[in-house]
Design an enzyme around this catalytic site. Structure first.
Site, mmCIF file in Angstrom:
data_model
loop_
_atom_site.group_PDB
_atom_site.id
_atom_site.type_symbol
_atom_site.label_atom_id
_atom_site.label_comp_id
_atom_site.label_asym_id
_atom_site.label_seq_id
_atom_site.Cartn_x
_atom_site.Cartn_y
_atom_site.Cartn_z
ATOM 1 N N GLY A 163 18.718 -0.798 -41.781
ATOM 2 C CA GLY A 163 17.343 -1.290 -41.960
ATOM 3 C C GLY A 163 16.531 -0.486 -42.969
ATOM 4 C CB ALA B 258 17.537 -0.718 -36.480
ATOM 5 C CD GLU C 51 23.108 -2.717 -41.017
ATOM 6 O OE1 GLU C 51 23.930 -2.393 -41.897
ATOM 7 O OE2 GLU C 51 21.891 -2.833 -41.234
ATOM 8 C CD GLU D 43 19.205 -4.810 -43.403
ATOM 9 O OE1 GLU D 43 18.988 -4.042 -42.438
ATOM 10 O OE2 GLU D 43 19.693 -5.941 -43.273
#
Ligand code: CAA
Length: 259
Positions: A110, A67, A133, A113
């Protein structure tokens, strides 16, 4: 074909290629890119000529570095509840197309993911996977806490998540995080050859096989077996079943016509 700013998109021989294209930010997933990934997957979903979607990162340095931390910094608690990256990745997992992540360089947070939400993962020697994270004081929030343990087992997933360690492509293959491990210059060719094996199959069977595996995975085996049985009942009624079985008996290659 729609116009994209943060992605390059191309359709070639039944494959919908999505290239995450912000190399200057290591292909970090900002809101524009996420919106465009959603649009691109919708475009692929509606196109009957497409059976496989391959996601890759522009440049060999990064698949996606997660992200966009600069945007994440100002995000408030309730914003984590509205549909975002997690919902997008679930949509990708539920896509009727087969999805392949072709990973070179960083697949972090992300980005990792996103790869986990794809059906098949291919990594190069240069690939680096991790869910860092916790270093930012947050947790993986786009399916990472759930999909990683389902793919590599709870112990290894907890180790990766809690230490934030980054593992290379070779180790990712050893622990089952990726299916194929290739050299840098073989990545595209490998992705195409996996896609080409899939492209020879009937679309309805592809969709229902994928559905049965994903939906059956988290429920009790008896109900999952019924999902398989009912999916089989659907494919038994298709022209593709007629063609596939006839082709075998007639000793020729099947030519599936369904869309
Ligand atoms: N968000 C925003 N910008 C990022 C970024 C990210 N995730 N990752 C890299 N960038 C930017 C850097 O800020 C830098 O920009 P400037 O040139 O403007 O300074 C540029 O990309 C290049 O980055 P580096 O100089 O750090 O490049 P590097 O090759 O030395 O390192 C890296 C690459 C290891 C990927 C490093 O950039 C890094 O650690 N990035 C962050 C990885 C991360 O923590 N990801 C998780 C994000 S949170 C998340 O994903 C939450 C979730 O669950 C959904």
């Amino acid at each position: 074909m729609k116009q994209y700013e943060a992605l390059s998109v191309e359709i070639k021989d039944g494959i919908f290629w999505i290239t995450l294209n912000r190399p200057e930010a290591r292909n970090a997933l900002d809101s524009t890119m996420l919106q465009e990934i959603d649009t691109a997957f919708a475009e692929a979903e509606e196109n009957d000529d497409v059976k496989v979607v391959i996601v890759q990162g522009a440049g060999s340095k990064s698949f996606a570095a997660g992200a966009d931390i600069k945007q994440l910094k100002s995000r408030k608690p309730l914003e984590a509840l509205i549909p975002g990256m997690q919902s997008l990745y679930t949509k990708i997992e539920n896509s009727k197309k087969v999805t392949i992540a072709a990973v070179s360089g960083y697949a972090l947070g992300g980005g990792c993911e996103l790869a986990l939400a794809c059906d098949i993962r291919i990594a190069t020697k240069n690939a680096k996977f991790g869910l860092p994270e916790l270093n930012l004081g947050i947790i993986p929030g786009a399916g990472g806490t759930q999909r990683l343990s389902r793919i590599i087992g709870k112990g290894r997933a907890l180790d990766m998540i809690l230490t934030g360690k980054i593992i290379a492509g070779e180790e990712a293959e050893r622990i089952g995080l990726v299916t194929y491990f290739v050299s840098e210059d073989e990545l595209i060719q490998k992705a195409e050859s996996v896609a080409s094996d899939i492209l020879k199959k009937g679309p309805v069977a592809i969709q229902l096989a994928k559905f049965a595996v994903h939906k059956g995975y988290d429920i009790d085996e008896g109900t999952a077996m019924w999902i398989e049985k009912l999916s089989q009942a659907v494919v038994f009624g298709t022209e593709d079943k007629e063609e596939g079985t006839s082709a075998f008996i007639e000793k020729r290659k099947a030519e599936f016509q369904s869309k």
